[in-house]
Design a protein around this motif. Structure first.
Motif, PDB file in Angstrom:
ATOM      1  N   THR A 201     -19.490 -11.573  -2.642  1.00  8.88           N
ATOM      2  CA  THR A 201     -20.314 -10.860  -1.514  1.00  8.88           C
ATOM      3  C   THR A 201     -19.496 -10.571  -0.366  1.00  8.88           C
ATOM      4  OG1 THR A 201     -19.927 -13.261  -0.456  1.00  8.88           O
ATOM      5  CG2 THR A 201     -21.989 -13.078  -1.931  1.00  8.88           C
ATOM      6  N   ASP A 202     -18.559 -10.291  -0.564  1.00 10.23           N
ATOM      7  CA  ASP A 202     -17.397  -9.509   0.500  1.00 10.23           C
ATOM      8  C   ASP A 202     -17.740  -8.153   0.666  1.00 10.23           C
ATOM      9  OD1 ASP A 202     -15.842  -8.432  -0.992  1.00 10.23           O
ATOM     10  OD2 ASP A 202     -14.162 -10.163  -0.925  1.00 10.23           O
ATOM     11  N   LEU A 203     -17.456  -7.457   1.708  1.00 15.90           N
ATOM     12  CA  LEU A 203     -17.404  -5.978   1.919  1.00 15.90           C
ATOM     13  C   LEU A 203     -16.087  -5.409   1.587  1.00 15.90           C
ATOM     14  CD1 LEU A 203     -19.350  -5.987   5.178  1.00 15.90           C
ATOM     15  CD2 LEU A 203     -20.529  -5.764   2.866  1.00 15.90           C
ATOM     16  N   GLY A 204     -14.991  -6.224   1.054  1.00 11.47           N
ATOM     17  CA  GLY A 204     -13.698  -5.673   1.032  1.00 11.47           C
ATOM     18  C   GLY A 204     -12.706  -6.247   2.028  1.00 11.47           C
ATOM     19  N   GLY A 205     -11.429  -5.816   2.160  1.00 11.64           N
ATOM     20  CA  GLY A 205     -10.511  -6.368   3.105  1.00 11.64           C
ATOM     21  C   GLY A 205      -9.227  -5.836   2.671  1.00 11.64           C
ATOM     22  N   CYS A 206      -8.133  -6.735   3.138  1.00  9.85           N
ATOM     23  CA  CYS A 206      -6.762  -6.111   3.158  1.00  9.85           C
ATOM     24  C   CYS A 206      -5.980  -7.569   2.803  1.00  9.85           C
ATOM     25  CB  CYS A 206      -6.420  -5.336   4.140  1.00  9.85           C
ATOM     26  SG  CYS A 206      -6.120  -6.272   5.999  1.00  9.85           S
ATOM     27  N   THR A 207      -4.496  -7.278   2.460  1.00 15.06           N
ATOM     28  CA  THR A 207      -3.605  -8.375   2.318  1.00 15.06           C
ATOM     29  C   THR A 207      -3.112  -8.297   3.672  1.00 15.06           C
ATOM     30  OG1 THR A 207      -3.178  -8.025  -0.151  1.00 15.06           O
ATOM     31  CG2 THR A 207      -1.544  -9.075   1.451  1.00 15.06           C
ATOM     32  N   ALA A 208      -2.809  -9.292   4.124  1.00 12.42           N
ATOM     33  CA  ALA A 208      -2.213  -9.980   5.651  1.00 12.42           C
ATOM     34  C   ALA A 208      -1.201 -11.094   5.551  1.00 12.42           C
ATOM     35  CB  ALA A 208      -3.433 -10.008   6.729  1.00 12.42           C
ATOM     36  N   HIS A 209      -0.166 -10.682   5.527  1.00  8.84           N
ATOM     37  CA  HIS A 209       0.932 -11.488   5.481  1.00  8.84           C
ATOM     38  C   HIS A 209       1.156 -12.025   6.920  1.00  8.84           C
ATOM     39  CE1 HIS A 209       2.031 -10.566   1.410  1.00  8.84           C
ATOM     40  NE2 HIS A 209       2.208  -9.241   1.802  1.00  8.84           N
ATOM     41  N   VAL A 210       0.245 -13.123   7.197  1.00  6.96           N
ATOM     42  CA  VAL A 210       0.231 -13.706   8.470  1.00  6.96           C
ATOM     43  C   VAL A 210       1.125 -15.271   9.019  1.00  6.96           C
ATOM     44  CG1 VAL A 210      -1.733 -12.430   8.996  1.00  6.96           C
ATOM     45  CG2 VAL A 210      -2.218 -14.501   8.120  1.00  6.96           C
ATOM     46  N   ARG A 211       1.422 -15.626   7.491  1.00  5.95           N
ATOM     47  CA  ARG A 211       1.793 -17.027   7.621  1.00  5.95           C
ATOM     48  C   ARG A 211       3.393 -17.204   7.807  1.00  5.95           C
ATOM     49  NH1 ARG A 211       3.771 -20.998   3.984  1.00  5.95           N
ATOM     50  NH2 ARG A 211       3.079 -23.012   4.514  1.00  5.95           N
ATOM     51  N   ASN A 212       3.776 -18.235   8.639  1.00  8.52           N
ATOM     52  CA  ASN A 212       5.139 -18.389   9.122  1.00  8.52           C
ATOM     53  C   ASN A 212       5.759 -17.095   9.315  1.00  8.52           C
ATOM     54  OD1 ASN A 212       4.919 -21.211   8.738  1.00  8.52           O
ATOM     55  ND2 ASN A 212       5.808 -21.105   6.671  1.00  8.52           N
ATOM     56  N   VAL A 213       5.313 -16.274  10.369  1.00 10.23           N
ATOM     57  CA  VAL A 213       5.979 -15.232  10.897  1.00 10.23           C
ATOM     58  C   VAL A 213       6.347 -15.834  12.390  1.00 10.23           C
ATOM     59  CG1 VAL A 213       4.836 -13.451   9.432  1.00 10.23           C
ATOM     60  CG2 VAL A 213       3.708 -14.038  11.678  1.00 10.23           C
ATOM     61  N   GLU A 214       7.565 -14.956  12.885  1.00 16.11           N
ATOM     62  CA  GLU A 214       8.147 -15.329  14.130  1.00 16.11           C
ATOM     63  C   GLU A 214       7.255 -14.442  15.310  1.00 16.11           C
ATOM     64  OE1 GLU A 214      10.322 -17.606  14.647  1.00 16.11           O
ATOM     65  OE2 GLU A 214      10.453 -18.082  12.550  1.00 16.11           O
ATOM     66  N   HIS A 215       6.490 -13.571  15.047  1.00 12.99           N
ATOM     67  CA  HIS A 215       5.915 -12.545  16.011  1.00 12.99           C
ATOM     68  C   HIS A 215       4.652 -12.905  16.129  1.00 12.99           C
ATOM     69  CE1 HIS A 215       6.318 -10.502  12.068  1.00 12.99           C
ATOM     70  NE2 HIS A 215       5.017 -10.385  12.149  1.00 12.99           N
TER      71      HIS A 215
END
Length: 354
Positions: A201-215
């Motif tokens: 059902t999704d419209l698409g998206g992107c990979t996002a490396h957001v876990r355990n980052v310092e910034h």
């Protein structure tokens, strides 16, 4: 800004009165006053796009430190539920513990036609890669304050859902790298399939490396002229990168914003740092205003039904096989014809020597 403008206005007015009664002096100072007031007025709205649109922060729909608008009293603009904890530096929607869920929801329905949302969040924990979960969701929906299995909220909803999914539930699909950001428009009857990571059902998206980052990590969601745009700033470079761009998204007005999160057998800390909504003032032509109709049910003009898509894939395989068979038969026929013509040619040459 308005207070500053009033003070500046009063100061300059006093200065004008104290000046010698010279017409030229009064004209010069009056011109200066007009320029200052014009600058102050324009600074309230920032022109950030090429199509003459301006953005204005809407504080009643926003959340930032020290989160004074969040509480259980009826005067609060936001309320929370579940295991949500309000801390000095962030709002922890779900802690790094199993089977936890929480959410914050706006009490005020949003009637903005064009808007931009910037969300700062942080996902972190002790688990190793692919041993963490589940993620968080950003909502603009008719329903609110409902507990469910989709990142702490209901799997059937009416409106828009943006999902930051940190764990792949569908082991059979490997074309996506997680964490993955996706979007879905729900009409109140179609369910988000959590076991398949919402792929149907999704419209698409992107990979996002957001876990355990310092910034710091941000996601931007813009809805302007019925176009949904998602961008990310997750690399600490203070620049937005494209994630999703979908035209023909129809969202009714009067829905509520929310953010939710959940953990299951795997867990992470899911923190909401800030939630800032901007109204986009877009200049429209008379033709565009006439085309704008009241929207009563969320929809997407260009989304392909996943069931039809599956059928098309099946037909494509059959068609490919049929074309292969026809090509082989045609090749055999061509070879036979060439051999026959060559045989006739040799016979004719042989007869010429007799």
């Amino acid at each position: 800004m308005a207070t500053i403008a009033m003070k500046l206005n009063g100061t300059i007015y006093t200065t004008i009165m104290d000046l010698p009664h010279s017409l030229s002096n009064k004209i010069k100072v009056s011109a200066l006053l007009v320029l200052i007031l014009a600058f102050v007025s324009s600074s309230n709205g920032e022109n950030t796009y090429e199509d003459n649109s301006y953005e204005f922060l809407k504080r009643e729909y926003s959340l930032s430190k020290p989160y004074q608008g969040l509480g259980s009293s009826s005067s609060s603009h936001w309320e929370f539920m579940g295991n949500t904890m309000v801390m000095p530096e962030h709002i922890r929607l779900a802690p790094d513990m199993q089977s936890r869920q929480g959410a914050v929801w706006s009490r005020i329905p949003c009637y903005l036609r064009d808007w931009e949302l910037q969300v700062q969040f942080k996902i972190h924990g002790e688990g190793k890669k692919n041993l963490n979960g589940d993620g968080l969701a950003i909502w603009l929906t008719k329903e609110r304050m409902q507990i469910g299995q989709v990142f702490g909220s209901a799997n059937i909803f009416t409106g828009l859902g943006i999902f930051v999914d940190t764990y792949p539930n569908d082991d059979k699909q490997h074309e996506r790298t997680f964490p993955f950001i996706s979007a879905m428009v729900g009409n109140g009857s179609v369910a988000y399939d959590h076991d398949r990571d919402g792929r149907t059902t999704d419209l698409g998206g992107c990979t996002a490396h957001v876990r355990n980052v310092e910034h710091d990590t941000f996601v931007l969601i813009r809805y302007m002229r019925s176009r949904l745009t998602i961008m990310t700033d997750i690399e600490g470079k203070q620049e937005w990168k494209d994630c999703l761009d979908m035209p023909g998204v129809r969202l009714p007005q009067g829905y509520c914003f929310g953010v939710s999160s959940a953990t299951g057998d795997l867990s992470d800390n899911h923190d909401l740092v800030s939630f800032k909504l901007y109204e986009l003032t877009v200049e429209r032509s008379p033709e565009e205003e006439e085309e704008q109709q009241e929207i009563t049910l969320p929809s997407v003009d260009y989304r392909v039904d996943p069931n039809v898509h599956v059928e098309d894939e099946g037909r494509s395989i059959i068609t490919t096989f049929f074309i292969f068979i026809v090509s082989v038969v045609a090749l055999v026929v061509v070879i036979v014809v060439i051999l026959f013509l060559y045989s006739q040619y040799k016979d004719s040459r042989r007869k010429r020597f007799y």
